[in-house]
Scaffold this motif. Structure first.
Motif, mmCIF file in Angstrom:
data_model
loop_
_atom_site.group_PDB
_atom_site.id
_atom_site.type_symbol
_atom_site.label_atom_id
_atom_site.label_comp_id
_atom_site.label_asym_id
_atom_site.label_seq_id
_atom_site.Cartn_x
_atom_site.Cartn_y
_atom_site.Cartn_z
ATOM 1 N N ARG A 1 0.817 -1.216 0.000
ATOM 2 C CA ARG A 1 0.000 0.000 0.000
ATOM 3 C C ARG A 1 0.850 1.265 0.000
ATOM 4 N N ALA A 2 2.104 1.158 0.387
ATOM 5 C CA ALA A 2 3.011 2.311 0.397
ATOM 6 C C ALA A 2 3.627 2.554 -0.976
ATOM 7 N N SER A 3 3.209 1.825 -1.975
ATOM 8 C CA SER A 3 3.791 1.960 -3.311
ATOM 9 C C SER A 3 3.751 3.394 -3.821
ATOM 10 N N GLY A 4 2.647 4.077 -3.626
ATOM 11 C CA GLY A 4 2.539 5.462 -4.082
ATOM 12 C C GLY A 4 3.580 6.355 -3.426
ATOM 13 N N TYR A 5 3.798 6.160 -2.140
ATOM 14 C CA TYR A 5 4.804 6.943 -1.431
ATOM 15 C C TYR A 5 6.206 6.621 -1.943
ATOM 16 N N LEU A 6 6.476 5.342 -2.174
ATOM 17 C CA LEU A 6 7.792 4.951 -2.678
ATOM 18 C C LEU A 6 8.043 5.519 -4.072
ATOM 19 N N VAL A 7 7.022 5.542 -4.903
ATOM 20 C CA VAL A 7 7.170 6.149 -6.232
ATOM 21 C C VAL A 7 7.415 7.648 -6.088
ATOM 22 N N TYR A 8 6.714 8.292 -5.177
ATOM 23 C CA TYR A 8 6.951 9.711 -4.902
ATOM 24 C C TYR A 8 8.413 9.940 -4.494
ATOM 25 N N LEU A 9 8.908 9.113 -3.569
ATOM 26 C CA LEU A 9 10.305 9.265 -3.147
ATOM 27 C C LEU A 9 11.244 9.144 -4.338
ATOM 28 N N SER A 10 10.932 8.235 -5.232
ATOM 29 C CA SER A 10 11.798 8.016 -6.390
ATOM 30 C C SER A 10 11.698 9.139 -7.406
ATOM 31 N N MET A 11 10.482 9.461 -7.832
ATOM 32 C CA MET A 11 10.305 10.405 -8.935
ATOM 33 C C MET A 11 10.450 11.860 -8.517
ATOM 34 N N VAL A 12 10.082 12.172 -7.300
ATOM 35 C CA VAL A 12 10.113 13.574 -6.858
ATOM 36 C C VAL A 12 11.350 13.871 -6.018
ATOM 37 N N GLN A 13 11.718 12.950 -5.145
ATOM 38 C CA GLN A 13 12.840 13.188 -4.233
ATOM 39 C C GLN A 13 14.156 12.597 -4.728
ATOM 40 N N GLY A 14 14.111 11.780 -5.788
ATOM 41 C CA GLY A 14 15.336 11.228 -6.350
ATOM 42 C C GLY A 14 15.897 10.028 -5.610
ATOM 43 N N VAL A 15 15.081 9.377 -4.782
ATOM 44 C CA VAL A 15 15.523 8.179 -4.071
ATOM 45 C C VAL A 15 15.425 7.002 -5.043
ATOM 46 N N GLY A 16 16.535 6.369 -5.319
ATOM 47 C CA GLY A 16 16.557 5.285 -6.293
ATOM 48 C C GLY A 16 15.912 4.014 -5.772
ATOM 49 N N LEU A 17 15.044 3.433 -6.587
ATOM 50 C CA LEU A 17 14.467 2.119 -6.293
ATOM 51 C C LEU A 17 15.153 1.111 -7.203
ATOM 52 N N ASP A 18 15.511 -0.038 -6.655
ATOM 53 C CA ASP A 18 16.224 -1.025 -7.457
ATOM 54 C C ASP A 18 15.288 -1.716 -8.446
ATOM 55 N N PHE A 19 15.868 -2.239 -9.524
ATOM 56 C CA PHE A 19 15.074 -2.871 -10.579
ATOM 57 C C PHE A 19 14.308 -4.076 -10.074
ATOM 58 N N ASP A 20 14.902 -4.870 -9.186
ATOM 59 C CA ASP A 20 14.187 -6.033 -8.660
ATOM 60 C C ASP A 20 12.883 -5.616 -8.001
ATOM 61 N N PHE A 21 12.934 -4.541 -7.218
ATOM 62 C CA PHE A 21 11.724 -4.066 -6.559
ATOM 63 C C PHE A 21 10.724 -3.536 -7.590
ATOM 64 N N LEU A 22 11.203 -2.728 -8.523
ATOM 65 C CA LEU A 22 10.306 -2.146 -9.523
ATOM 66 C C LEU A 22 9.614 -3.226 -10.351
ATOM 67 N N LEU A 23 10.374 -4.227 -10.776
ATOM 68 C CA LEU A 23 9.789 -5.294 -11.574
ATOM 69 C C LEU A 23 8.886 -6.190 -10.727
ATOM 70 N N GLY A 24 9.261 -6.393 -9.474
ATOM 71 C CA GLY A 24 8.443 -7.205 -8.584
ATOM 72 C C GLY A 24 7.126 -6.554 -8.242
ATOM 73 N N ARG A 25 7.115 -5.248 -8.173
ATOM 74 C CA ARG A 25 5.897 -4.521 -7.817
ATOM 75 C C ARG A 25 5.011 -4.283 -9.036
ATOM 76 N N LYS A 26 5.579 -4.300 -10.220
ATOM 77 C CA LYS A 26 4.842 -4.118 -11.483
ATOM 78 C C LYS A 26 4.025 -2.817 -11.486
#
Length: 147
Positions: free
Chosen positions: A82-107
């Protein structure tokens, strides 16, 4: 060349943003009030469970995806999911990198889809749609010499 300059860019520190800062962004980019409430609730639960964001990143992938280590909610989703939206915000707005395994796993399939209530997360959707609509964009073509 040796020394710190040769090491490349220093990654940004991975830390949570204040609730008030995230709320301003949610209010600007999430159009539906119930969805805003859900986003803020998900933010609070995630930050309470993982007060140190670095500790979350150090966890094995199944934990970060929310498949183990958390109780399921009635809809089959965990707090990490459920925190996916927040994690995407951290990545796209704050520049916090999310690893590919997580991104692909979350789809993340519907982040920019208006049908899901998205306003584009700050992305210029009209420009994106122009690029997608370009001729030959979606038509796969064989490379020369392969056919």
């Amino acid at each position: 060349m040796t020394g710190p300059a040769a090491a490349g860019p220093v990654p940004l520190p991975r830390r949570h943003v204040d609730e008030s800062e995230y709320r301003v962004w949610v209010d600007a980019h999430v159009p539906h009030l119930p969805a805003r409430w859900e986003r803020m609730g998900a933010y609070r639960r995630f930050v309470e469970r993982w007060p140190n964001l670095e500790a979350w990143f150090e966890q094995p992938l199944p934990v970060r995806l929310g498949f183990v280590g958390e109780g399921m909610r009635s809809n089959g989703r965990t707090d990490s999911h459920r925190a996916s939206g927040y994690l995407v915000y951290l990545s796209m707005v704050q520049g916090v990198g999310l690893d590919f395994d997580f991104l692909l796993g979350r789809k993340y399939a519907r982040l920019l889809d208006r049908r899901s209530g998205s306003t584009g997360l700050g992305v210029d959707l009209a420009l994106l749609e122009q690029w997608v609509a370009r001729p030959n964009w979606a038509t796969p073509r064989p490379r020369p010499g392969t056919v």
